[in-house]
Structure formats: structure tokens, C-alpha cells
Design an enzyme around this catalytic site. Structure first.
Site, short mmCIF file in Angstrom:
data_model
loop_
_atom_site.label_atom_id
_atom_site.label_comp_id
_atom_site.label_asym_id
_atom_site.label_seq_id
_atom_site.Cartn_x
_atom_site.Cartn_y
_atom_site.Cartn_z
N CYS A 31 8.73 55.54 -9.38
CA CYS A 31 8.76 55.69 -7.93
C CYS A 31 9.91 56.61 -7.53
CB CYS A 31 8.91 54.33 -7.25
SG CYS A 31 9.06 54.44 -5.44
N ALA A 63 15.37 56.63 -7.15
CA ALA A 63 14.13 56.48 -7.90
C ALA A 63 14.26 55.25 -8.79
CB ALA A 63 13.84 57.72 -8.75
N LYS A 64 13.14 54.83 -9.36
CA LYS A 64 13.16 53.77 -10.36
C LYS A 64 11.85 53.83 -11.13
CE LYS A 64 16.02 51.00 -10.47
NZ LYS A 64 17.31 50.86 -11.19
N GLY A 65 11.93 53.48 -12.41
CA GLY A 65 10.73 53.43 -13.24
C GLY A 65 10.71 52.17 -14.06
N ASP A 82 18.25 50.79 -17.63
CA ASP A 82 18.17 49.66 -16.72
C ASP A 82 17.89 48.44 -17.59
OD1 ASP A 82 16.62 47.90 -14.48
OD2 ASP A 82 17.91 49.33 -13.48
#
Length: 416
Positions: A59, A104-106, A145
Site C-alpha cells: 500500500c 507505505a507498508k507491505g 518490519d
């Protein structure tokens, strides 16, 4: 009572802050939704020869202030809603500490504990191939993460570089130092939490030498936080992992706890201290509670029973919106996640700068810069909190982040 999920929590936090900032309605609507989210299916050949398909996401929430920045997590509960919320929180985090990044993050829906090292590598490389058109050193820079680490980032960097035809170390941060990572990055989030906890104690006139601290989570963030606060004289009375918590009101020997965890696969079960539940840890009578595990652990039920003097949010979104309201009503201060755990992204920024300049800094310089940026952001939050008569530290932090993000959109305008 069903409490809201992480995305609803994030949007509700924004709405609370909007009352204290002057933001154009159109810009505010833009800030409420991700710019794009990619969903990919990742077929991976397992060690037994079978093929398993994993769902994954990336995202990209907002890029008005600069390239997207955010981690990649591997966990069974990863969802599109979760990565959207985390990407939003990353947007506010980078704005609050004034980094030239968006958010962002995945994540990949998987249980890495059930996968071999080879399977994790193949999954990582397949994921990188799936998102490689989205990421890049000037567009979107991933980082570690939950359940990912420097080795994972090395695989991402290598896969991306193979497609480019040359090494691109600045495409990810949190890499091993041998391939462009910066010393101090692994400890950065925990170091940042310890710095913010020290600042919080000073603000509330609590002597760190006499402070009792409970930390939920003893992974990378929780263990580093415990070690550094213990060095400063704090009494770490409880820590936990997924199996439960250990408690010693006279204070745990953190070096001994770490050695035990290292020898037992990261598990604390069986350590020579009083075993308690994670719920018991969250409601201990301590000077500071530091949730450093996953989202939504401080619910309304926990908030009503919580006995800590202050909460420092080391995890992303550990307090539900409804629980935060209970804590506010009870007068329990909460130092928000977008400040407390910003150490990781600050040092990621410093790594990215070093890669871009092809010039390395020593760890002392990295840690000095980290402390300066965090204490500066903490002071700015306090100024907003006091001067604007804002009811909570979280809302004060959000007003700064929203103003900076909205200003960037205002200056850039709307195309076409």
C-alpha cells in the site's frame, strides 16, 4: 462490544486532530485514502516440491512530501486493511519527525515459523518481483518490519538489482552493513523508544532511577528498549513474548533474560521469574507501560483496568480508538506510536542518504542525529499540546503531521 479495526482507528485519530488544524476539505479527503494498493498472489515452490500460493500487498498511502517509505511484514494476520492503516500511520510518522518521505507498508500472509530459510528466501524474491514496478530508490523504499530482518532486505535488494542490471543498495533500508546498511539501524526503533521514554519521564517529573517499567514484547524493539532503559537505571519488572510474560517486582536482569531467550529460540517460557499472562502485564501498577508487540492489545477492557502512570506506544496501533478515549477520560497520558517508534524510519532515512551519497557515517553520528530528531519532535508535540490546549498527546502529534502533509499538497496543487 466490537471495537474498530486498525484502519477505522487511524481515520478516527485523524478526525480528532482535524478540529485543531485548518485543512482544505478536498485535501483532507485525499489524506484519508491510500493513493494505491497492489494485491499480488505469489506461487512458491516449497522444499517438498509442492507449490503454495501466498497473498501479499503493498500500500502506498501518500507521496506529497517525498518517496513512499514503509516496512514489509510477514504474518498470518496481514490484510489489505492492516497494511492500509500502517501505511497511513507511516505517512503521519514521517511528517511528524519531518522526514522527506510519504508512507507505505507491505506484507505477506504467511507464518514464517512454518517456513524454511529457503522457502522464505523464495517467497521474498517472488514478492519483490511482484512489487518491483512500484518500488525504487526515488519512488518507494521498503524496510524491515514484523518477522523480516536485514537478511530479508538483502534478498529484496538483490532481486531488484538483478532486474536493473546493477547494484541498487538504496532501494531498501535496514540492510546488512556489508551491502550498504548503516550501523545502528537494527537497534534504532528500540533506541528511539528508550529516548522518548526518557523524555516522557522528564516531562512528568519521574526519576528514571526509581521508575518501574513493563514491556509487552521482547523481540527486536522490546529487547533493545529494555536493555537501554535498564542501563539508564530503570527497573524493568516485566517483559513478554507470545507464550506469556515474566515478572519480578524487584527488577529483571535484562542481560540474563536476553541470554536465556537467545538460547531458547527467542522464547521466555521457563525463565526463573514469576510467570504471568500478557493481560496481567498490561495491567501492572508501573510508572510506564510499553506495548512493543502488535496492534490492538490495549482494548477498552484493558484500559479500564490499566494501572500504569503513562503509556509509550512502541508498537504500531497498540491502543484501540475506544480504549484511547477511556484512557483520556481517566487522565492516563499516551505517547503515540507515530512518535515513540519513529527511530526506525529516522535511521532508515539516514541509511538512504548515505547510500545516495555513497558516504558512510559512524554509529555515533547516526545515534546523535536520531536523538536530535526525536527530542525535537517530542518538544514540538508538547508545544502543540500546551499552546493549543489539545486534550491528548496523540492529537497534538497528529495536528503537526496533518498540517505538514496538507501544506505539501497545497503547494504541489492538483494535476491535471
Amino acid at each position: 462490544m466490537t471495537e474498530s479495526g486498525p484502519l477505522e482507528n487511524m481515520l478516527a485519530q485523524m478526525e480528532q486532530a482535524r478540529e485543531y488544524v485548518d485543512i482544505d476539505d478536498g485535501i483532507y479527503e485525499r489524506l484519508k485514502s491510500p493513493e494505491r494498493t497492489l494485491s499480488v498472489s505469489l506461487p512458491v515452490r516449497m522444499d517438498d516440491g509442492s507449490v503454495e500460493v501466498f497473498d501479499a500487498y503493498r500500500c502506498q498511502f501518500d507521496s506529497a512530501r517525498g518517496p513512499y517509505k514503509g516496512g514489509i511484514r510477514y504474518h498470518p494476520t496481514v490484510s489489505e486493511e492492516e497494511v492500509s492503516a500502517l501505511a497511513g500511520w507511516m505517512t503521519w510518522k514521517t511528517a511528524l519527525v519531518d522526514l522527506p518521505f510519504g508512507g507505505a507498508k507491505g506484507g505477506i500472509v504467511c507464518n514464517p515459523k512454518e517456513l524454511s530459510d529457503n522457502e522464505i528466501e523464495q517467497l521474498t524474491r517472488r514478492y519483490t518481483e511482484g512489487i518491483r514496478r512500484m518500488i525504487g530508490p526515488e519512488t518507494d523504499i521498503p524496510a524491515p518490519d514484523m518477522n523480516t530482518d536485514p537478511r530479508t532486505m538483502a534478498w529484496v535488494m538483490d532481486t531488484y538489482s538483478v532486474y536493473q542490471g546493477y547494484a541498487v543498495p538504496e532501494v531498501v533500508t535496514g540492510k546488512p552493513p556489508e551491502i550498504g546498511g548503516t550501523d545502528g539501524r537494527v537497534e534504532a526503533t528500540g533506541r528511539g523508544v528508550s529516548i522518548i521514554t526518557e523524555e516522557t519521564f522528564e516531562y512528568f517529573d519521574t526519576d528514571i532511577q526509581d521508575a518501574d517499567v513493563a514491556i509487552q514484547g521482547f523481540g527486536n524493539v522490546g529487547s533493545v528498549t529494555a536493555d537501554l532503559l535498564s542501563e539508564r537505571g530503570a527497573n524493568i519488572v516485566a517483559v513478554s513474548d507470545v507464550t506469556g510474560a515474566i515478572h519480578d517486582p524487584t527488577g529483571l536482569d535484562i542481560a540474563d533474560v536476553q541470554a536465556y531467550a537467545d538460547a531458547n529460540g527467542g522464547r521466555l517460557e521457563g525463565y526463573d521469574a514469576e510467570p504471568i499472562s500478557n493481560d496481567d502485564l498490561l495491567t501492572l501498577d508501573v510508572d510506564a507501560l510499553i506495548p512493543a508487540a502488535i496492534e490492538d492489545v490495549i482494548t477498552v477492557d484493558v484500559a479500564e483496568r490499566l494501572a500504569a502512570d503513562v503509556i509509550v506506544e512502541a508498537a504500531n496501533g497498540p491502543t484501540t480508538f475506544d480504549a484511547a478515549q477511556v484512557l483520556s477520560d481517566r487522565g492516563v497520558p499516551v505517547v503515540p506510536d507515530i512518535l515513540a517508534n519513529a527511530g526506525g524510519v529516522i535511521v532508515s532515512y539516514l541509511e538512504w542518504v548515505q547510500n545516495s551519497q555513497q558516504y558512510s557515517w559512524d554509529v555515533e553520528e547516526v545515534n546523535r542525529d536520531l536523538r536530535q530528531r526525536l527530542t525535537g519532535a517530542f518538544d514540538e508535540m508538547l508545544v502543540a499540546y500546551e499552546d493549543r490546549n489539545i486534550p491528548t498527546l496523540r492529537t497534538a502529534a497528529y495536528t503537526i503531521a496533518l498540517e505538514r502533509s496538507a501544506d505539501a499538497h497545497e503547494f504541489r496543487g492538483l494535476f491535471p
